[in-house]
Write an enzyme that holds these catalytic residues in place. Structure first.
Site, PDB file in Angstrom:
ATOM      1  N   LYS A  43      -7.042 -28.889 -28.241  1.00 17.08           N
ATOM      2  CA  LYS A  43      -6.894 -28.937 -29.700  1.00 17.08           C
ATOM      3  C   LYS A  43      -8.114 -28.334 -30.391  1.00 17.08           C
ATOM      4  O   LYS A  43      -9.241 -28.717 -30.105  1.00 17.08           O
ATOM      5  CB  LYS A  43      -6.724 -30.392 -30.125  1.00 17.08           C
ATOM      6  CG  LYS A  43      -6.043 -30.595 -31.449  1.00 17.08           C
ATOM      7  CD  LYS A  43      -5.657 -32.071 -31.546  1.00 17.08           C
ATOM      8  CE  LYS A  43      -4.817 -32.400 -32.725  1.00 17.08           C
ATOM      9  NZ  LYS A  43      -3.583 -31.685 -32.892  1.00 17.08           N
ATOM     10  N   GLY A  48     -14.937 -31.559 -27.587  1.00 14.84           N
ATOM     11  CA  GLY A  48     -14.975 -30.824 -26.320  1.00 14.84           C
ATOM     12  C   GLY A  48     -14.517 -29.388 -26.472  1.00 14.84           C
ATOM     13  O   GLY A  48     -15.106 -28.462 -25.897  1.00 14.84           O
ATOM     14  N   CYS A  49     -13.470 -29.193 -27.243  1.00 12.23           N
ATOM     15  CA  CYS A  49     -12.925 -27.842 -27.440  1.00 12.23           C
ATOM     16  C   CYS A  49     -13.898 -26.974 -28.230  1.00 12.23           C
ATOM     17  O   CYS A  49     -14.015 -25.776 -27.987  1.00 12.23           O
ATOM     18  CB  CYS A  49     -11.567 -27.917 -28.130  1.00 12.23           C
ATOM     19  SG  CYS A  49     -10.349 -28.787 -27.116  1.00 12.23           S
ATOM     20  N   THR A  50     -14.611 -27.582 -29.167  1.00  8.67           N
ATOM     21  CA  THR A  50     -15.615 -26.845 -29.943  1.00  8.67           C
ATOM     22  C   THR A  50     -16.768 -26.424 -29.044  1.00  8.67           C
ATOM     23  O   THR A  50     -17.204 -25.263 -29.077  1.00  8.67           O
ATOM     24  CB  THR A  50     -16.120 -27.703 -31.119  1.00  8.67           C
ATOM     25  OG1 THR A  50     -15.004 -27.986 -31.979  1.00  8.67           O
ATOM     26  CG2 THR A  50     -17.204 -26.988 -31.904  1.00  8.67           C
ATOM     27  N   ALA A  53     -15.462 -23.558 -26.801  1.00 13.81           N
ATOM     28  CA  ALA A  53     -15.275 -22.311 -27.551  1.00 13.81           C
ATOM     29  C   ALA A  53     -16.615 -21.690 -27.935  1.00 13.81           C
ATOM     30  O   ALA A  53     -16.815 -20.484 -27.795  1.00 13.81           O
ATOM     31  CB  ALA A  53     -14.432 -22.567 -28.801  1.00 13.81           C
TER      32      ALA A  53
END
Length: 158
Positions: A43, A48-50, A53
Site C-alpha cells: 500500500k 514500510g512501503c515508503t 520506495a
C-alpha cells in the site's frame, strides 16, 4: 492461487500492461531485451512501503548505471500513486494494478494476517527480470532493511 504454479527463477516473467504514476504507462514489451526490477508492495504511503520506495529511489542512479529500470506495483489507484510519488519525489514509475491481474499472475496476492485477523493483500515481493525476459532472482516476504542493497548487488551481477 492454489491451482496456480508458483513462479520460479528461470521462468519467463508474466506479461503486464498497467497505468503508472505521472501520466505514464508501463508494459512488459517496453523492456524487451533489457533487464529490470519489478517490485510489489502492499500500500502506497505506509511506513514500510515508503521506506522501500525511497530506498529504490535513492539507489536509482546505481540501478540505471547497471542498465536497469525499476517499477513499483501496488493495487492502489493511479491518483493515490501520484500523490505518493509527489510527496516523496519518487521518479520511477509506480504502476497501478487495481484489478489485480498482475499481482495474481506474479503470485503475490494472498492471505495475510495482522493482529489475529486474516485478509487478502499483496505480499512484498521483488522480481529481477533479465534481458531474456526470465526471472533471474525472486525475493519473497521481503523485509525492507537491506533489501534494496541486495537487489542492486544481484542486478549488478547480471
Amino acid at each position: 492461487m492454489a491451482d496456480e504454479q508458483i513462479l520460479q527463477e528461470g521462468d519467463i516473467a508474466p506479461d503486464f500492461s498497467m497505468p503508472a504514476s505521472r501520466d505514464r504507462h508501463v508494459s512488459f514489451a517496453d523492456f524487451k531485451g533489457k533487464p529490470f526490477v519489478l517490485y510489489f508492495y502492499p500500500k502506497a504511503d505506509t511506513p514500510g512501503c515508503t521506506k522501500e520506495a525511497c530506498g529504490f529511489n535513492e539507489a536509482l542512479k546505481q540501478f540505471e548505471s547497471a542498465g536497469l529500470s525499476v517499477i513499483g506495483v501496488s493495487r492502489d489507484p493511479v491518483k493515490k500513486l501520484d500523490a505518493f510519488a509527489d510527496k516523496f519525489d519518487l521518479t520511477f514509475p509506480l504502476a497501478s494494478d487495481e484489478k489485480g491481474d498482475v499481482t495474481e499472475a506474479y503470485g503475490v496476492w494472498g492471505e495475510k494476517s495482522l493482529y489475529g485477523k486474516t485478509y487478502m493483500g499483496v505480499d512484498r515481493t521483488t522480481f529481477l527480470i533479465g534481458a531474456d525476459g526470465k526471472l533471474a532472482r525472486i525475493w519473497r516476504k521481503v523485509k525492507v532493511p537491506g533489501h534494496v542493497e541486495a537487489v542492486l548487488e544481484a542486478a549488478q551481477a547480471l
